[in-house]
Each structure stands twice: as C-alpha cells, then as structure tokens.
Design a protein around this motif. Structure first.
Motif, PDB file in Angstrom:
ATOM      1  N   MET A   1       0.146  12.899  14.323  1.00  0.00           N
ATOM      2  CA  MET A   1      -0.766  12.187  13.057  1.00  0.00           C
ATOM      3  C   MET A   1      -0.084  12.381  11.818  1.00  0.00           C
ATOM      4  O   MET A   1       0.783  13.842  11.955  1.00  0.00           O
ATOM      5  CB  MET A   1      -2.296  12.888  13.205  1.00  0.00           C
ATOM      6  CG  MET A   1      -2.539  12.636  14.125  1.00  0.00           C
ATOM      7  SD  MET A   1      -2.833  10.690  15.012  1.00  0.00           S
ATOM      8  CE  MET A   1      -4.276  10.335  13.395  1.00  0.00           C
ATOM      9  N   GLN A   2      -0.694  12.194  10.741  1.00  0.00           N
ATOM     10  CA  GLN A   2       0.111  11.970   9.233  1.00  0.00           C
ATOM     11  C   GLN A   2      -0.731  12.845   8.674  1.00  0.00           C
ATOM     12  O   GLN A   2      -2.121  12.525   9.409  1.00  0.00           O
ATOM     13  CB  GLN A   2       0.489  10.648   9.095  1.00  0.00           C
ATOM     14  CG  GLN A   2      -0.951   9.438   8.389  1.00  0.00           C
ATOM     15  CD  GLN A   2      -0.170   8.695   7.706  1.00  0.00           C
ATOM     16  OE1 GLN A   2       0.828   7.857   8.036  1.00  0.00           O
ATOM     17  NE2 GLN A   2      -1.106   7.522   7.412  1.00  0.00           N
ATOM     18  N   ASN A   3       0.014  13.055   8.146  1.00  0.00           N
ATOM     19  CA  ASN A   3      -1.061  13.898   6.609  1.00  0.00           C
ATOM     20  C   ASN A   3      -0.974  13.167   5.647  1.00  0.00           C
ATOM     21  O   ASN A   3      -0.207  12.736   4.946  1.00  0.00           O
ATOM     22  CB  ASN A   3      -0.490  15.580   6.676  1.00  0.00           C
ATOM     23  CG  ASN A   3      -1.613  15.779   5.681  1.00  0.00           C
ATOM     24  OD1 ASN A   3      -1.798  15.605   4.706  1.00  0.00           O
ATOM     25  ND2 ASN A   3      -1.578  17.135   5.858  1.00  0.00           N
ATOM     26  N   THR A   4      -2.353  11.789   5.649  1.00  0.00           N
ATOM     27  CA  THR A   4      -2.210  11.249   4.231  1.00  0.00           C
ATOM     28  C   THR A   4      -2.660  12.074   2.520  1.00  0.00           C
ATOM     29  O   THR A   4      -2.283  11.421   2.176  1.00  0.00           O
ATOM     30  CB  THR A   4      -3.603  10.637   4.553  1.00  0.00           C
ATOM     31  OG1 THR A   4      -4.529  11.389   4.411  1.00  0.00           O
ATOM     32  CG2 THR A   4      -3.360   9.849   5.446  1.00  0.00           C
ATOM     33  N   SER A   5      -2.994  13.302   2.566  1.00  0.00           N
ATOM     34  CA  SER A   5      -2.765  14.012   1.129  1.00  0.00           C
ATOM     35  C   SER A   5      -1.976  14.779   0.824  1.00  0.00           C
ATOM     36  O   SER A   5      -1.568  14.517  -0.409  1.00  0.00           O
ATOM     37  CB  SER A   5      -4.277  15.329   1.485  1.00  0.00           C
ATOM     38  OG  SER A   5      -3.345  16.025   2.281  1.00  0.00           O
ATOM     39  N   LEU A 157       4.861  -3.515  -1.449  1.00  0.00           N
ATOM     40  CA  LEU A 157       5.744  -2.675  -1.952  1.00  0.00           C
ATOM     41  C   LEU A 157       5.664  -1.358  -2.500  1.00  0.00           C
ATOM     42  O   LEU A 157       6.138  -0.002  -2.707  1.00  0.00           O
ATOM     43  CB  LEU A 157       5.357  -2.856  -3.772  1.00  0.00           C
ATOM     44  CG  LEU A 157       5.610  -4.594  -4.516  1.00  0.00           C
ATOM     45  CD1 LEU A 157       4.750  -5.000  -5.899  1.00  0.00           C
ATOM     46  CD2 LEU A 157       6.880  -4.243  -4.729  1.00  0.00           C
ATOM     47  N   SER A 158       4.398  -0.431  -2.180  1.00  0.00           N
ATOM     48  CA  SER A 158       3.939   0.650  -1.743  1.00  0.00           C
ATOM     49  C   SER A 158       4.384   0.966  -0.760  1.00  0.00           C
ATOM     50  O   SER A 158       4.725   2.679  -1.080  1.00  0.00           O
ATOM     51  CB  SER A 158       2.395   0.602  -1.676  1.00  0.00           C
ATOM     52  OG  SER A 158       2.188  -0.279  -0.191  1.00  0.00           O
ATOM     53  N   LEU A 159       5.005   0.737   0.396  1.00  0.00           N
ATOM     54  CA  LEU A 159       5.778   0.959   1.125  1.00  0.00           C
ATOM     55  C   LEU A 159       6.697   1.376   0.640  1.00  0.00           C
ATOM     56  O   LEU A 159       7.238   1.931   1.429  1.00  0.00           O
ATOM     57  CB  LEU A 159       6.005  -0.539   2.580  1.00  0.00           C
ATOM     58  CG  LEU A 159       4.305  -0.307   3.533  1.00  0.00           C
ATOM     59  CD1 LEU A 159       4.000  -1.077   4.295  1.00  0.00           C
ATOM     60  CD2 LEU A 159       4.308   1.244   3.915  1.00  0.00           C
ATOM     61  N   PHE A 160       7.221   0.169   0.317  1.00  0.00           N
ATOM     62  CA  PHE A 160       9.434   0.588  -0.542  1.00  0.00           C
ATOM     63  C   PHE A 160       9.235   1.878  -1.223  1.00  0.00           C
ATOM     64  O   PHE A 160      10.093   2.779  -0.682  1.00  0.00           O
ATOM     65  CB  PHE A 160       9.030  -0.724  -1.075  1.00  0.00           C
ATOM     66  CG  PHE A 160       9.819  -1.524  -0.036  1.00  0.00           C
ATOM     67  CD1 PHE A 160      10.175  -1.501   1.461  1.00  0.00           C
ATOM     68  CD2 PHE A 160       9.485  -3.100   0.075  1.00  0.00           C
ATOM     69  CE1 PHE A 160      10.581  -2.478   2.340  1.00  0.00           C
ATOM     70  CE2 PHE A 160       9.548  -3.542   0.351  1.00  0.00           C
ATOM     71  CZ  PHE A 160      10.175  -3.753   1.752  1.00  0.00           C
ATOM     72  N   VAL A 177      -2.844   2.204   9.803  1.00  0.00           N
ATOM     73  CA  VAL A 177      -2.775   3.769   9.030  1.00  0.00           C
ATOM     74  C   VAL A 177      -1.659   4.612   8.987  1.00  0.00           C
ATOM     75  O   VAL A 177      -1.497   4.894   8.165  1.00  0.00           O
ATOM     76  CB  VAL A 177      -4.183   4.777   9.641  1.00  0.00           C
ATOM     77  CG1 VAL A 177      -3.830   5.904   9.468  1.00  0.00           C
ATOM     78  CG2 VAL A 177      -5.368   3.720   9.755  1.00  0.00           C
ATOM     79  N   MET A 178      -0.766   4.288  10.171  1.00  0.00           N
ATOM     80  CA  MET A 178       0.031   4.977  10.061  1.00  0.00           C
ATOM     81  C   MET A 178       1.645   4.742   8.714  1.00  0.00           C
ATOM     82  O   MET A 178       2.106   5.218   8.919  1.00  0.00           O
ATOM     83  CB  MET A 178       1.480   4.891  11.687  1.00  0.00           C
ATOM     84  CG  MET A 178       0.293   5.526  12.764  1.00  0.00           C
ATOM     85  SD  MET A 178       0.251   7.138  13.166  1.00  0.00           S
ATOM     86  CE  MET A 178       2.578   7.321  12.392  1.00  0.00           C
ATOM     87  N   LEU A 179       0.911   3.505   8.552  1.00  0.00           N
ATOM     88  CA  LEU A 179       2.300   2.982   7.284  1.00  0.00           C
ATOM     89  C   LEU A 179       1.393   3.433   5.818  1.00  0.00           C
ATOM     90  O   LEU A 179       2.437   3.230   4.888  1.00  0.00           O
ATOM     91  CB  LEU A 179       2.119   1.682   6.895  1.00  0.00           C
ATOM     92  CG  LEU A 179       2.691   0.609   8.205  1.00  0.00           C
ATOM     93  CD1 LEU A 179       2.865  -0.928   8.525  1.00  0.00           C
ATOM     94  CD2 LEU A 179       3.946   1.107   9.124  1.00  0.00           C
ATOM     95  N   HIS A 180       0.236   4.140   6.018  1.00  0.00           N
ATOM     96  CA  HIS A 180      -0.320   4.794   4.953  1.00  0.00           C
ATOM     97  C   HIS A 180       0.099   6.388   4.645  1.00  0.00           C
ATOM     98  O   HIS A 180      -0.121   7.655   5.199  1.00  0.00           O
ATOM     99  CB  HIS A 180      -1.377   4.778   4.658  1.00  0.00           C
ATOM    100  CG  HIS A 180      -2.238   3.575   4.028  1.00  0.00           C
ATOM    101  ND1 HIS A 180      -3.041   2.907   4.820  1.00  0.00           N
ATOM    102  CD2 HIS A 180      -1.445   1.938   3.388  1.00  0.00           C
ATOM    103  CE1 HIS A 180      -3.450   1.455   3.984  1.00  0.00           C
ATOM    104  NE2 HIS A 180      -2.332   1.085   3.414  1.00  0.00           N
ATOM    105  N   ALA A 181       1.703   6.698   3.947  1.00  0.00           N
ATOM    106  CA  ALA A 181       2.585   7.972   3.967  1.00  0.00           C
ATOM    107  C   ALA A 181       1.462   8.608   3.203  1.00  0.00           C
ATOM    108  O   ALA A 181       1.191   9.702   3.380  1.00  0.00           O
ATOM    109  CB  ALA A 181       3.686   8.352   3.342  1.00  0.00           C
TER     110      ALA A 181
END
Length: 331
Positions: A1-5, A157-160, A177-181
């Motif tokens: 799972m990713q850590n978004t913080s 743009l936020s992904l790049f 959700v996985m694309l929100h690092a």
C-alpha cells in the motif's frame, strides 16, 4: 500500500493465483447487470424514435445514460481486477483513470444543464423553442466534455510532477488511489471537484427557486406541470448530494483502515453501492420512468412489442391530435 503523506509508493506484485469473487463482489455484479439492462434499453428506445432524437431534454438524457453505462462498465472491470489482484501497465491504468474522471463529472454536469432546460421551459416558455434546440443540445454536450477535461488535465499534470519516468513503465493493480503518491495530489483533485459541485449546486438552486416562484403563481394544469418540474429538479439535487458525499468517503475509509481491515472492505463496498451506483440509477427514474411519453415507448420495447395497449405509433397519433387541438384553440 502507498503512503500518501510521505509520497512513498509500492506497486502490488503480480498475484500467484487469481482470487475468487466474494459475496459482495457478486452482489455488485447483479446490481450492475440490472442497471446496465435498464440503461441500454432506454438508449435503444431513444435511438428508435425520431421524436426523442430531436428533443433537447431527451438528447441530454441519452448523454447521461451513455456516460453512466461506460462508467459502470469500466469501474466494474477495475473492481474485478482489484479483487483478483491482477496488475496492468501503469500507462494503461492512467488512461483508464482519465476516462473515469471525465465520466464521473459528466453526469452531474449534464443534470445541471437539464435543470437549466427545465428553467427555460417553465420560466421562459415563449423563448423555449428558440433556445432549446437539438443543435444547441449538441453544443452543450461539447461544453460539458470541455469542462470535464479540465479535471483530467489537472490530474495528468499532477502525475507528471509527482512520479519519476520509471513509474510509467511499471505495472500495478489499477486504482485512482494508487496514482495519488502525495497528499497534495488528493487535495488538489478534491478542490477542483468542490468547485464543480459549488457551481452545479448554485445553478440547481437558482433553477428550483425560479420554477417555484412561477409555480406558486400558476393554477390548474400549469401548476401541476410546474410541480412536476420542481420534483425533477429536486431529484437532480439529491443525485448531486449523493455524488458530493462520494468526495468524503476516502476520508472515512482511511480512518476505518487504521482500525479494522475487514470493516474497511465492507465500507468500501457500501460506498460503491450508495454513492456510485445509486446516483446513476436515479437518472432513469427521473427522465425515464417518470416521463409518460418515454415510459410508454419503453414498455413497448421492454415487452418485445407485446404491450399493445398503446403502441408507439398510436402514441404519436394521439400527440399529433393533441397538438392540432391546441392550435385550433389558439394556444
């Protein structure tokens, strides 16, 4: 799972074996199959009758049905892939998520335009035929898609900015959700969505207030028709509220995830049914089943032509006679 913080992410490795579907996933398959059947039947009904294809209200209605069908199919495929832990190329996942972002906002925007059409029809009846034309309905759909693309561009743009180039050649279990690092990506997306919903809420409230003012001054059949228009706008508002609650679901899910994983999975299924499926089944209720003309033709095709009480041909003859009668009376 990713850590978004902290901005750290890890991709799900390919699963050793495909996991079987659980009871909740099977329930969602049944609901989606039911909704898709009703929506596809309504789309078929729309394209079968020229009277519907030349009416602004029905053109916008068909646009919502097509967007909802595409949205339900894509989200269901992603749900099945997620449950089975099947990975896909990240570049393909980004394209799919961009389409979902567009479709997710297209339906409420179209409903907002439909509320404005009801406002013009009731509050500006003398100019309704001039303003509400099929050509302008098509132009309105193009404007809706252009507004939806703003959110897509912000997401891309936020992904790049957030991810290195190596990320786009990797594979993952596809989910938005996985694309929100980073947390700021989610906050930026929520801010754009809230601007959309603020604009749509103001338009719907304005339409409702104006229609209510005209309805109070009307009487007889006109008052009955306007009250029906008020109920339609209210149902649009209800659907918009359900879509707005969808923005708060990730915060609730994140809090529950820290407590219990099984409760988290149950809440995610509940949110999907209540705030993704439910708003999209209200559209057929508002403009399909509640519309007498559309509902009559729909029953005819739903029963494979066995509904002989009022066939589509007879219905159009009745409408033609009614129009001639109104012209004779000078209406």
């Amino acid at each position: 799972m990713q850590n978004t913080s902290q901005g750290n992410f890890s991709l799900h490795p390919p699963a050793v074996g495909v996991r079987p579907l659980n009871e909740k996933a099977l329930l969602i398959q049944a609901l989606i199959a039911l909704f898709l059947y009703v929506n596809v039947l309504m789309i078929f009904t729309f394209f079968r009758k020229e009277a519907f294809r030349t009416n602004t209200r029905y053109i916008l209605f068909a646009h919502t049905l097509i967007c909802d069908c595409a949205f339900l199919i894509i989200t269901d495929i992603l749900l099945l892939l997620t449950v089975a832990r099947i990975v896909m190329p990240t570049s393909l996942c980004i394209i799919i998520c961009a389409i979902l972002v567009n479709l997710n906002i297209a339906t409420p925007l179209t409903l907002t335009v439909m509320s404005m059409e009801r406002y013009v029809s009731i509050c500006m009846p003398l100019r309704h035929a001039e303003i509400s034309t099929p050509q302008r309905a098509v132009h309105g759909i193009l404007v809706i898609q252009a507004l939806c693309s703003v959110h897509v561009v912000v997401m891309l743009l936020s992904l790049f900015v957030a991810y290195p180039l190596s990320f786009y050649s990797s594979s993952l279990v596809c989910s938005l959700v996985m694309l929100h690092a980073y947390a700021w990506q989610k906050h930026l997306s929520d801010a754009v969505l809230q601007l959309y919903f603020l604009f749509m809420s103001l338009v719907i409230c304005f339409s409702y207030i104006k229609i209510m003012g005209v309805a109070r001054a009307a009487s007889g059949e006109d008052r009955k028709s306007m009250n029906k228009g008020l109920k339609t706008v209210l149902l649009h508002a209800l659907q918009l509220i359900l879509s707005l609650i969808q923005l708060w679901c990730p915060f609730v899910e994140a809090a529950v995830l820290r407590i219990d994983l099984k409760v988290f999975e149950t809440i995610r299924y509940f949110d999907y049914i209540m705030f993704i499926l439910a708003p999209r089944c209200l559209v057929p209720l508002v403009y399909g089943l509640r519309d007498e003309s559309f509902n009559t033709v729909l029953q005819y095709y739903a029963l494979f032509g066995c509904h002989k009480r009022i066939t589509p041909v007879h219905m159009h003859k009745q409408k033609a006679r009614s129009s001639k009668k109104r012209v004779a009376q000078g209406v």
